[in-house]
Every structure is written in structure tokens, then in C-alpha cells.
Design an enzyme around this catalytic site. Structure first.
Site, PDB file in Angstrom:
ATOM      1  N   LYS A 116       2.311   4.585   1.595  1.00 63.08           N
ATOM      2  CA  LYS A 116       2.431   5.123   2.945  1.00 63.08           C
ATOM      3  C   LYS A 116       2.025   6.589   2.886  1.00 63.08           C
ATOM      4  O   LYS A 116       2.758   7.442   2.386  1.00 63.08           O
ATOM      5  CB  LYS A 116       3.858   4.968   3.450  1.00 63.08           C
TER       6      LYS A 116
ATOM      7  N   GLU B 271       0.861  -1.187   0.000  1.00 69.26           N
ATOM      8  CA  GLU B 271       0.000   0.000   0.000  1.00 69.26           C
ATOM      9  C   GLU B 271       0.891   1.229   0.000  1.00 69.26           C
ATOM     10  O   GLU B 271       2.063   1.149   0.326  1.00 69.26           O
ATOM     11  CB  GLU B 271      -0.849   0.047   1.286  1.00 69.26           C
TER      12      GLU B 271
END
Ligand code: IVH
Length: 681
Positions: free
Chosen positions: A113, A111
Site C-alpha cells: 500500500k 501488493e
């Protein structure tokens, strides 16, 4: 159709369009059509106040500005992440994960950050079915956050209520509370708009979107927050303090089904090579996202594997943050200035030719101390490389010398006297810093006053640079205590002070008397005593007199207070001038007491033995919990053992417990016991 039914219909339509617009980025109606729906709803609610509910879309901005934020405990600590900076470190992590995972599956999610601030949102069952937002907390120290619910409610990508259908779609049990965690970010466009506004109002600009988001979430007036365009991205879901989905992919899908905005740039990676590819893609996208990211986050997808891996004290072993390397630029040192802090510490600052780096214009950077300048051999006029990482403060990393960047020619001579009071400065053995030790140095007094009045300490609005300087110039204030005898007549004499602002400042000063012991302890500016230590001291001792009377040994009984801090506290209170200051603050009516924390006696007299790996708590965490409840933790099982807490792969201690017929608990049992004390003598 009844009015009540029309109101419900409007609300559900508006929620649907808000979700399309703020979560899915795919509006189906025009702004004017949306406004018309809102307008009708507002009108009906105004005519039928008995039908108004807190989760109505009209109620995003409700209530008055807050006085301050209440604190509340997290249902489960909000942890941080360990960092990796290159592929080798990722490979090391991957190896460790696979070792610890044994035969359990290892797949990762990747994902972005997001560079904002993390918040936790608690949803509770709503009276008519479904759920509604009950609490929004900042991360705080990870254990205790600030209740910023009214600010969070204004963020349009945060659903105020969630329907039964959505709960079903996300496979969440009806009638249960749950918690969503994620990151609040300020998009770059909103950041620029915010700073333009602040400039117009003569307020200092925020340095970057993250600070701006953090400052906004902690603004006391929700109606300001509502205008700032914050966005919430969800990445965690807990039910009863536990993960509920089969893994991270399932969690993100469930969050999407619940109506949250989940960042679309995510993927599954199974090898270090895949991770590197994802990172490269993210770096390419970075400039066009519209919001800031400072790396990517890799998480073990499978929940069972996550549990097996567990946590270190501060971070999960099953996740890691890959941080982008800092951005840098080359610029010239035009001058070096020395500032004097409230402890008398001299800090050199490089005044730079303004340069754009990591998204902001930088014109000064700290040079830390004399040794730092010496080590770099820095001359005024030198060209230097300036770096700005995930952290806000730019750093000078090295002197650059080549054809285009000739060396400077002016040596900086470190002053032998304080630039403000001209007394000689001293450097103690083993210390890196030079200090002005003149107790009456005006710079120290100025910085102490600014610190005392600052946000997070006494929070005295209006006691900024300009006001403090004038108070000092006119000799109205010679110590923090003098603030409390200022009069309106004195203040209106100051430049830029009218009757109204004078009265406001006096009210603010008056209000600060009730800030409480922890704030006073912080405000005094005792070395090493920051927010957390001050809070712990206040809870332990309950009054300033008790703190002043405490011995080093007693002080060190407080968590986090070691010899260095206890010595600084004793030194501070040994000075007559400081004791006089306390007396004067007392006379002024300053509250110098706090509620003492009750020591828990729940587990008093009980001895626990821990064995095997617990699913979520580390050995240390379990020990801390038991000790905080007044219990003891022993290393071996005997007749005196009250309970054995056993996890996976528990060995001989468990056998011994069975042999001696000592009750055995698993983690859930321990946690349950902590909630409901045992009935034993
Ligand atoms: S998961 C148990 N996922 O980064 C730790 N954090 O450096 C849970 N952050 O405190 C964190 N984007 O504020 C996670 N996709 C993401 C994130 C993310 C940003 C922040 C978060 C965390 C910090 C750690």
C-alpha cells in the site's frame, strides 16, 4: 534519412532509455549519452516546429504555469478501501469473501500500500496509431478530480505515448481510449531534497513524503514539479470504464507490458497465513524501499469473482487494506499552550520535547479540549506516548509513568478568559469546547483573515501570518472586507514589503474577487460549511442573495445539508454584522453568483424497479443515478412501471415484468439509457 524520420528515431530511442531508467531501474547508457540524444532532438524540433508533437519526450515540461486547476469527472468513481488492522480482521474478511463468492474461485493478490496520492491517467488513440496521454486527474472527492495533466506529464515513469506494439503485447484493442490508475509517490531522498530547498527559500517544510507528493502534484508550475522526482506506480486498468483483464495479476502484467512501472513487491496468497507472511516480509523490507508504504492491499484476483462481490458505497468488497500499526515514541510535555481559532474555539496544544516518530520530528501535538486533558490527568512535565499513524497529525495517547519517567508536577489550569482578548470564555451545554464569544476578538479576526486568504479558499498569495499580523497591528483591516480597500501606499509602509510585493498582494486580492460564490461561502467561515457543502450550495442557489433568503427547509434540500448545517447557515446570516460584511463585499465588486446546476429531467416521469444484484453498481448507486436523472424508483412492479432493472438472481419482480410486458434492462442497458435519453413523452 529525412529530418522527420531522424526525429522519430530519436524519440523512440529516448523513450526506450527513459523506460529503462525510470521504470525498470536498469539504464543502458550514461546520463551524458542520454543528454546528447535529447539535445539533438531539441535542436531538430526547434528548427522544424511543424514536426513538434505533444507526446515528444521534449514536451514533458511545456506551457506556462496554470492559474488554477480545471475540474473533471472521473469515468468511474475512484473509491477507497476498507481497512483491517490484524489477522482476525483479515480472517473475517476472507470468510465474507468466500461466502459471497459461492462457487467462483477465490485467490488473492498482495501488493504494497503505497503512501502517496492516487491519480487517474486517461489515454486516447493517437493519430498515427498507438495511444497518448490525454488527461491526468487527482482523486478529488472520488467523483470529480482536478486536471493536473501538465504536472503528470513531467513524471518520467508516466509514458506520454504508448506504441501499437505495446498495446498488442498488453492485449488492448487499438483505437480505444483507456485509463490507468495508480499512486504517485515521492521517494524519501526526493522528499529530503525538496525540504532542504524549501528551507533555503524560507518556506515551511512538508511534514512527510505523502504531503509533499500531494503538494507537488497540485503545484501550479509544472517546471517545479519536474524537479521533484515523483514516481508513478500503476495498479489499475480500465477500458471504457470497465476492467478489461481476467483479474488483478493479469492487469498488473498488462500494465507492465504497456510500459508502466508496477511495484515489484507483489505476490499471490491463498490463505490468511500467507497474508500474514506477506505482511511480515513487507514490514521487514519497509525501511529499505526508499519510499513510504503504510500497509498492504489484498485483492481478489479473479475478475468474475470481483464482480460477484461488488461494492459498498465507498469501497470494493473484493479488496482490503491491511494498515500497519502506528509508530510511537515517548517524550515529555514541556508546556501547554492555548490557541484561539476563527470560531473562537480554544484548543490546547502540548509543546513537546522534540522526538522522532514515524519518520518526522514532532514538537507539538493537539490535546483537543479541556476534557481530554482532564481524562488523561495530564500534568505539565509528564512523559507521554506519542503516536503517528498513517495520518499526519501526531496524537498524545497516554501518560507514561515508571522509574525512568516520573510524573510532572504542574497542573494546567484551563484559562477562564481568552488568552488574546481577555474576555471570559464560555462552554455551552453538551459542547466539549470552550469558546471566546467576543465578536471583536483579535485572534478570531486574525484566523478569519488567514482562512479567507488560504489555499483552497481565496488563495491570496502573500496574505500569510506576518502580513496579516501587521495589517491588524496597524489597524488597517478590521474585517475581511477591508482587504479590498487597501492601497499600495499603506502596504509599502509594512515591514518586508517593497513596492513589488505590495503590488503583487493587491493584484492577488483583486483576483480573488472572481473566485466565485462557492469560495466566498467557504471564506465566510460559516460553521460546518467546507469545500463540498459550499460547492453544492452555490450550484443549488446560484447567488448569495438566494442563499441568504433560503429557509431551513430549502437549504436542507441540498445534498449533505442537514439540520445542523442549515441552522449554522441561518444563524450566520441572521447577524447584522455578517449581513453588512456581505454588502461591503458586493460593493467591492466580489462575484457572488454561480452557474446553477441544471436539474436533469432526462428520466422525468419514468418509474424504475430494481431487482437482483447488479454486477458493479450497488442498489443505492443505481437508485442515485436514476434519481439524479429525474426518475423515480419504486419497490414493486405495476402497470405504471416504465422499466425493470434486473441483475443476477432476480426473482418474482422479473416474472411480473415479463407478464406485464414491461421492458427489462440489465446494468449495461441502464447505463446506456442514462447516456442517451429515451424518446418518449
Ligand atoms: S487499489 C477501488 N492498490 O490506498 C480502490 N490502492 O486507502 C482502489 N493505495 O485510494 C485502490 N497502494 O490511493 C490500491 N496497491 C494499491 C495501493 C492503493 C496505495 C491507495 C489508493 C487508495 C487508498 C485507499
Amino acid at each position: 534519412m529525412t529530418v522527420a524520420a531522424r526525429i522519430e528515431k530519436l524519440r523512440s530511442e529516448i523513450r526506450h532509455h527513459e523506460h529503462l531508467y525510470h521504470v525498470l531501474d536498469a539504464p543502458e547508457i550514461s546520463d551524458a549519452q542520454y543528454d546528447a540524444l535529447m539535445h539533438e532532438l531539441k535542436r531538430l524540433e526547434a528548427a522544424h516546429p511543424e514536426l513538434l508533437t505533444p507526446d515528444s519526450p521534449t514536451q514533458r515540461v511545456g506551457g506556462k504555469p496554470a492559474e488554477g486547476f480545471r475540474k473533471a469527472a472521473h469515468s468511474r468513481p475512484m473509491l477507497s478501501l476498507d481497512n483491517a488492522y490484524n489477522a482476525d480482521e483479515l480472517a473475517d474478511w476472507d470468510r465474507r469473501v468466500r461466502e459471497l463468492a459461492g462457487n467462483l474461485p477465490v485467490e488473492y493478490t498482495a501488493e504494497l500500500k503505497l503512501d502517496g496520492l492516487s491519480v487517474a491517467l486517461r489515454y486516447e488513440p493517437a493519430p498515427g496509431g498507438g495511444a497518448r496521454l490525454a488527461l491526468g486527474l487527482t482523486r478529488g472527492d472520488g467523483q470529480i478530480g482536478e486536471d493536473v495533466t501538465s504536472n503528470i506529464r513531467t513524471i518520467r515513469s508516466v509514458p506520454l505515448s504508448i506504441t501499437t506494439e505495446r498495446l498488442q503485447k498488453a492485449r488492448l484493442a487499438q483505437g480505444k481510449a483507456f485509463e490507468v490508475r495508480g499512486e504517485c509517490v515521492m521517494p524519501e531522498a526526493a522528499f529530503e531534497r525538496t525540504n532542504e530547498e524549501r528551507e533555503r527559500e524560507g518556506l515551511p517544510a512538508f511534514v512527510n513524503p505523502r504531503n509533499s507528493a500531494a503538494g507537488t502534484v497540485r503545484t501550479l508550475d509544472p517546471s517545479i514539479v519536474a524537479t521533484r522526482g515523483l514516481v508513478f506506480f500503476a495498479y489499475f486498468l480500465l477500458v471504457d470504464g470497465e476492467y478489461c483483464a481476467a483479474g488483478q495479476t493479469a492487469t498488473l502484467d498488462a500494465l507492465t507490458a504497456l510500459g508502466f512501472r508496477v511495484n515489484p513487491h507483489r505476490g499471490r496468497v491463498d490463505s490468511v497465513a500467507d497474508m500474514v507472511k506477506f505482511i511480515e516480509d513487507a514490514e521487514k523490507k519497509r525501511a529499505t524501499l526508499g519510499y513510504e508504504i503504510d500497509g498492504i492491499v489484498l485483492k481478489v484476483d479473479n475478475h468474475q469473482t470481483q464482480q460477484r462481490l461488488g461494492y459498498t458505497g465507498r469501497a470494493p468488497r473484493w479488496a482490503i487494506a491491511y494498515k500497519f500499526t502506528a509508530e510511537s515514541a515517548i517524550t515529555q510535555v514541556e508546556d501547554i499552550l492555548i490557541t484561539v481559532g476563527r470560531s473562537g474555539k480554544l484548543t490546547p496544544t502540548a509543546m513537546l520535547r522534540p522526538v522522532f516518530v514515524g519518520g518526522v520530528t514532532v514538537s507539538r501535538a493537539t490535546l483537543h479540549n479541556a476534557d481530554f486533558i482532564e481524562r488523561m490527568g495530564l500534568l505539565i512535565g509528564d512523559w507521554v506516548k506519542v503516536e503517528r499513524g498513517g495520518d499526519v497529525i501526531p496524537k498524545v495517547v497516554e501518560v507514561v509513568e515508571d522509574q525512568d519517567h516520573p510524573r510532572g508536577n504542574r497542573r494546567f489550569s484551563y484559562p477562564s478568559e481568552c488568552p488574546e482578548c481577555h474576555n471570559p470564555v464560555v462552554r455551552e451545554e453538551g459542547e466539549a469546547d470552550w469558546r471566546c464569544v467576543n465578536a471583536d476578538c483579535p485572534a478570531k479576526l486574525r484566523e478569519s483573515l488567514l482562512h479567507f486568504g488560504s489555499r483552497g479558499v481565496m488563495n491570496i498569495e502573500g496574505l500569510g501570518d506576518a502580513a496579516v499580523q501587521q495589517l491588524l497591528d496597524r489597524g488597517l483591516v478590521k474585517s475581511v472586507a477591508d482587504l479590498y480597500s487597501l492601497t499600495e501606499e499603506q502596504l509599502v509602509e509594512l515591514e518586508r514589503f517593497a513596492e513589488k510585493s505590495a503590488r503583487t498582494l493587491l493584484n492577488e486580492i483583486e483576483r480573488s474577487k472572481k473566485a466565485g460564490l462557492a469560495r466566498v461561502l467557504m471564506g465566510l467561515g460559516i460553521r460546518f460549511v467546507g469545500e463540498r457543502t459550499a460547492e453544492l450550495l452555490a450550484q443549488e442557489f446560484g447567488s448569495i442573495d438566494a442563499v441568504m433568503a433560503a429557509s431551513a427547509e430549502e437549504l436542507e434540500r441540498v445534498e449533505e445539508v442537514g439540520p445542523r448545517i442549515s441552522e449554522a447557515i441561518l444563524e450566520f446570516f441572521s447577524r447584522p454584522a455578517n449581513r453588512t460584511l456581505i454588502e461591503r463585499l458586493k460593493e467591492a465588486g466580489m462575484v457572488m453568483t454561480a452557474e446553477k446546476k441544471q436539474r436533469s429531467t432526462q428520466f422525468a416521469g419514468l418509474t424504475f424497479v430494481l431487482t437482483g444484484a447488479l454486477p458493479t453498481l450497488t442498489r443505492d448507486e443505481a437508485k442515485q443515478k436514476i434519481e439524479a436523472a429525474g426518475g423515480k424508483v419504486a419497490g414493486s412492479v405495476s402497470k405504471k412501471t416504465s422499466y425493470v432493472v434486473a441483475g443476477e438472481d432476480a426473482g418474482s419482480k422479473l416474472d411480473k415484468a415479463r407478464e406485464l410486458k414491461i421492458p427489462v434492462l440489465d446494468e449495461v442497458g441502464l447505463l446506456a439509457l442514462l447516456q442517451s435519453p429515451p424518446t418518449q413523452a
